[in-house]
Motif scaffolding. Sequence first.
Motif, mmCIF file in Angstrom:
data_model
loop_
_atom_site.group_PDB
_atom_site.id
_atom_site.type_symbol
_atom_site.label_atom_id
_atom_site.label_comp_id
_atom_site.label_asym_id
_atom_site.label_seq_id
_atom_site.Cartn_x
_atom_site.Cartn_y
_atom_site.Cartn_z
ATOM 1 N N MET A 117 0.817 -1.216 0.067
ATOM 2 C CA MET A 117 0.013 -0.026 -0.034
ATOM 3 C C MET A 117 0.805 1.337 0.096
ATOM 4 O O MET A 117 0.266 2.446 -0.161
ATOM 5 N N MET A 118 2.147 1.028 0.318
ATOM 6 C CA MET A 118 3.183 2.164 0.186
ATOM 7 C C MET A 118 2.767 3.226 -0.857
ATOM 8 O O MET A 118 2.710 2.663 -2.239
ATOM 9 N N ASN A 119 2.458 4.384 -0.757
ATOM 10 C CA ASN A 119 2.660 5.425 -2.022
ATOM 11 C C ASN A 119 1.164 5.278 -2.606
ATOM 12 O O ASN A 119 0.899 5.895 -3.634
ATOM 13 N N LYS A 120 0.202 4.606 -1.923
ATOM 14 C CA LYS A 120 -0.998 4.366 -2.659
ATOM 15 C C LYS A 120 -2.219 4.645 -1.207
ATOM 16 O O LYS A 120 -3.407 4.189 -1.805
ATOM 17 N N LEU A 121 -1.874 5.412 -0.372
ATOM 18 C CA LEU A 121 -2.693 5.774 0.542
ATOM 19 C C LEU A 121 -3.054 7.359 0.395
ATOM 20 O O LEU A 121 -2.113 8.168 0.184
ATOM 21 N N TYR A 122 -4.276 7.809 0.872
ATOM 22 C CA TYR A 122 -4.591 8.841 0.682
ATOM 23 C C TYR A 122 -5.605 9.537 1.878
ATOM 24 O O TYR A 122 -6.278 8.784 2.511
ATOM 25 N N CYS A 123 -5.405 10.751 2.340
ATOM 26 C CA CYS A 123 -6.104 11.418 3.185
ATOM 27 C C CYS A 123 -7.531 11.480 3.145
ATOM 28 O O CYS A 123 -8.123 11.805 1.848
ATOM 29 N N GLN B 246 -9.749 13.410 3.776
ATOM 30 C CA GLN B 246 -10.465 14.621 3.856
ATOM 31 C C GLN B 246 -9.725 15.762 2.918
ATOM 32 O O GLN B 246 -10.581 16.169 2.003
ATOM 33 N N CYS B 247 -8.506 15.669 2.646
ATOM 34 C CA CYS B 247 -8.036 16.579 1.615
ATOM 35 C C CYS B 247 -7.266 15.841 0.455
ATOM 36 O O CYS B 247 -6.886 16.413 -0.497
ATOM 37 N N TYR B 248 -7.391 14.415 0.647
ATOM 38 C CA TYR B 248 -6.949 13.545 -0.449
ATOM 39 C C TYR B 248 -5.259 13.476 -0.827
ATOM 40 O O TYR B 248 -4.818 13.196 -1.955
ATOM 41 N N GLU B 249 -4.565 14.355 -0.027
ATOM 42 C CA GLU B 249 -3.067 14.277 -0.189
ATOM 43 C C GLU B 249 -2.551 12.717 0.413
ATOM 44 O O GLU B 249 -3.189 12.242 0.966
ATOM 45 N N SER B 250 -1.172 12.637 -0.102
ATOM 46 C CA SER B 250 -0.717 11.259 0.171
ATOM 47 C C SER B 250 -0.521 11.205 1.594
ATOM 48 O O SER B 250 -0.130 12.196 2.281
ATOM 49 N N ILE B 251 -0.659 9.717 2.193
ATOM 50 C CA ILE B 251 -0.290 9.579 3.466
ATOM 51 C C ILE B 251 0.694 8.362 3.424
ATOM 52 O O ILE B 251 0.820 7.617 2.669
ATOM 53 N N ILE B 252 1.371 8.359 4.781
ATOM 54 C CA ILE B 252 2.376 7.476 4.835
ATOM 55 C C ILE B 252 2.068 6.756 6.410
ATOM 56 O O ILE B 252 1.567 7.525 7.019
ATOM 57 N N ARG B 253 2.519 5.393 6.326
ATOM 58 C CA ARG B 253 2.315 5.036 7.740
ATOM 59 C C ARG B 253 3.689 5.048 8.487
ATOM 60 O O ARG B 253 4.659 4.785 8.115
ATOM 61 N N VAL B 254 3.818 5.187 9.657
ATOM 62 C CA VAL B 254 4.767 5.066 10.837
ATOM 63 C C VAL B 254 4.554 4.326 11.734
ATOM 64 O O VAL B 254 3.659 4.048 12.366
ATOM 65 N N PRO B 255 5.733 3.257 11.800
ATOM 66 C CA PRO B 255 6.538 2.997 10.917
ATOM 67 C C PRO B 255 6.098 2.365 9.394
ATOM 68 O O PRO B 255 4.921 1.994 9.326
ATOM 69 N N CYS B 256 7.006 2.348 8.473
ATOM 70 C CA CYS B 256 6.583 2.046 7.151
ATOM 71 C C CYS B 256 6.668 0.503 6.908
ATOM 72 O O CYS B 256 5.920 0.016 6.128
ATOM 73 N N ASP B 257 7.211 -0.383 7.826
ATOM 74 C CA ASP B 257 7.203 -1.818 7.825
ATOM 75 C C ASP B 257 5.831 -2.409 8.410
ATOM 76 O O ASP B 257 5.588 -2.087 9.394
ATOM 77 N N GLU B 258 5.209 -3.259 7.471
ATOM 78 C CA GLU B 258 3.962 -3.974 8.002
ATOM 79 C C GLU B 258 4.039 -4.818 9.078
ATOM 80 O O GLU B 258 2.943 -5.130 9.833
ATOM 81 N N ASN B 259 5.451 -5.180 9.270
ATOM 82 C CA ASN B 259 5.515 -6.145 10.165
ATOM 83 C C ASN B 259 5.761 -5.414 11.779
ATOM 84 O O ASN B 259 5.747 -5.945 12.772
ATOM 85 N N ARG B 260 5.928 -4.091 11.942
ATOM 86 C CA ARG B 260 6.085 -3.630 13.121
ATOM 87 C C ARG B 260 4.705 -2.537 13.264
ATOM 88 O O ARG B 260 4.238 -1.842 12.571
ATOM 89 N N THR B 261 4.123 -2.822 14.522
ATOM 90 C CA THR B 261 2.757 -2.590 14.951
ATOM 91 C C THR B 261 3.098 -1.195 15.876
ATOM 92 O O THR B 261 2.065 -0.526 16.250
ATOM 93 N N THR B 262 4.335 -1.198 16.464
ATOM 94 C CA THR B 262 4.550 -0.128 17.539
ATOM 95 C C THR B 262 5.963 0.399 17.264
ATOM 96 O O THR B 262 6.766 -0.053 16.333
ATOM 97 N N LEU B 263 6.204 1.739 17.588
ATOM 98 C CA LEU B 263 7.253 2.502 17.540
ATOM 99 C C LEU B 263 8.177 2.042 18.855
ATOM 100 O O LEU B 263 8.112 1.332 19.836
ATOM 101 N N SER B 264 9.550 2.567 18.888
ATOM 102 C CA SER B 264 10.409 2.145 19.609
ATOM 103 C C SER B 264 10.217 2.477 21.149
ATOM 104 O O SER B 264 10.312 2.015 22.209
ATOM 105 N N ASN B 265 9.120 3.527 21.213
ATOM 106 C CA ASN B 265 8.823 4.384 22.541
ATOM 107 C C ASN B 265 7.394 3.393 23.151
ATOM 108 O O ASN B 265 6.888 3.964 24.012
ATOM 109 N N GLY B 266 6.970 2.388 22.200
ATOM 110 C CA GLY B 266 5.913 1.796 22.723
ATOM 111 C C GLY B 266 4.400 2.535 21.787
ATOM 112 O O GLY B 266 3.488 1.736 22.103
ATOM 113 N N THR B 267 4.613 3.406 21.342
ATOM 114 C CA THR B 267 3.551 4.267 20.623
ATOM 115 C C THR B 267 3.045 3.273 19.307
ATOM 116 O O THR B 267 3.698 2.875 18.545
#
Length: 313
Positions: A39-45, A47-68
């Motif tokens: 889905m990378m580069n194929k996601l859109y907001c 409301q404004c329909y601008e490009s969206i990215i996922r953080v983190p971008c790896d599908e296998n990671r569901t949390t950040l290093s700080n637990g978020t």
Amino acid sequence: MSSRRLVFAFYDPHWVRERDPIPLLVQTPVTALEYEDLMMNKLYCPQCYESIIRVPCDENRTTLSNGTEAYFRHVLNDNHPPCNLRSGPVVGRAYATEEDAKKAIEDEEFIVLTGFMQAKPENNPRADWDGEEDPAETHFEDANGRPVDLPVARHKGQEFRLPSKVSSVQALVVNFLKNYHREIVLVKDDNTVSRFLFCDALKDVNLIKDEVSTPSFYFGIITDVNVWASHNTIWLHITNKSNLQDFRVKVKNEVAADRGWTKERIVGRVIVFYSIIRSVGTGYWTPTDLCWGEVAILPKKYDDFILKTHKSI
């Protein structure tokens, strides 16, 4: 709502923001936990329909290093259009010309309402109590309203004369995720104007702590139905008995009958309604019998979203 406003993105593997008109965007909602690398580069907001990215971008990671938990954010762009789903305060959109504002309404960037339908429209083509499918059109839940003068211009003090709709809660929830982040401009009979996002206005009945004189959108899970001479009393599930003991939604009998809302069909379903709130007995209720456009049953496929994702924001 918290600052984490962008709770889902639209996924379309073929749509290109710089090339294709907005109505061609396939609006398949995806949450951050449903994200896949393809889905990378194929996601859109939504409301404004601008490009969206996922953080983190790896599908296998569901949390950040700080637990978020993983989340979506807009792609950095100095020329991005205004969007209420970016971090920061909610601001209404502004348009350069009246034609631009009218086109924004046609493209469903925002909705101008001057009321909710009081009776079933004559051209309503279906029994819609369970709402399992998203119809391509919901015109049967809309009627043309009066033209209104609105301050949506970029220049302070300037107003545009724009068309409005007399609509229904059913029209909002039948394509719930499409309308979830949509800005609504509500013009009352005295011409006072309120602007809000549908997601911000939608509240769980369990959060009610006092009477509310300004009508808003509420939802709850149906536990029982009583049929009286002129109305149905729909009882809602209460999770915090220290806050209120019960909540009742009063719906006109003809509305319940025409929508097919029997006790056997709607107990356990999520009801969404637009009303003021008054105290009664040991709890609260809608003091008037709700009309056709003021109440709806949420399609089942959105139950998890409204009861888990929306309530957690």
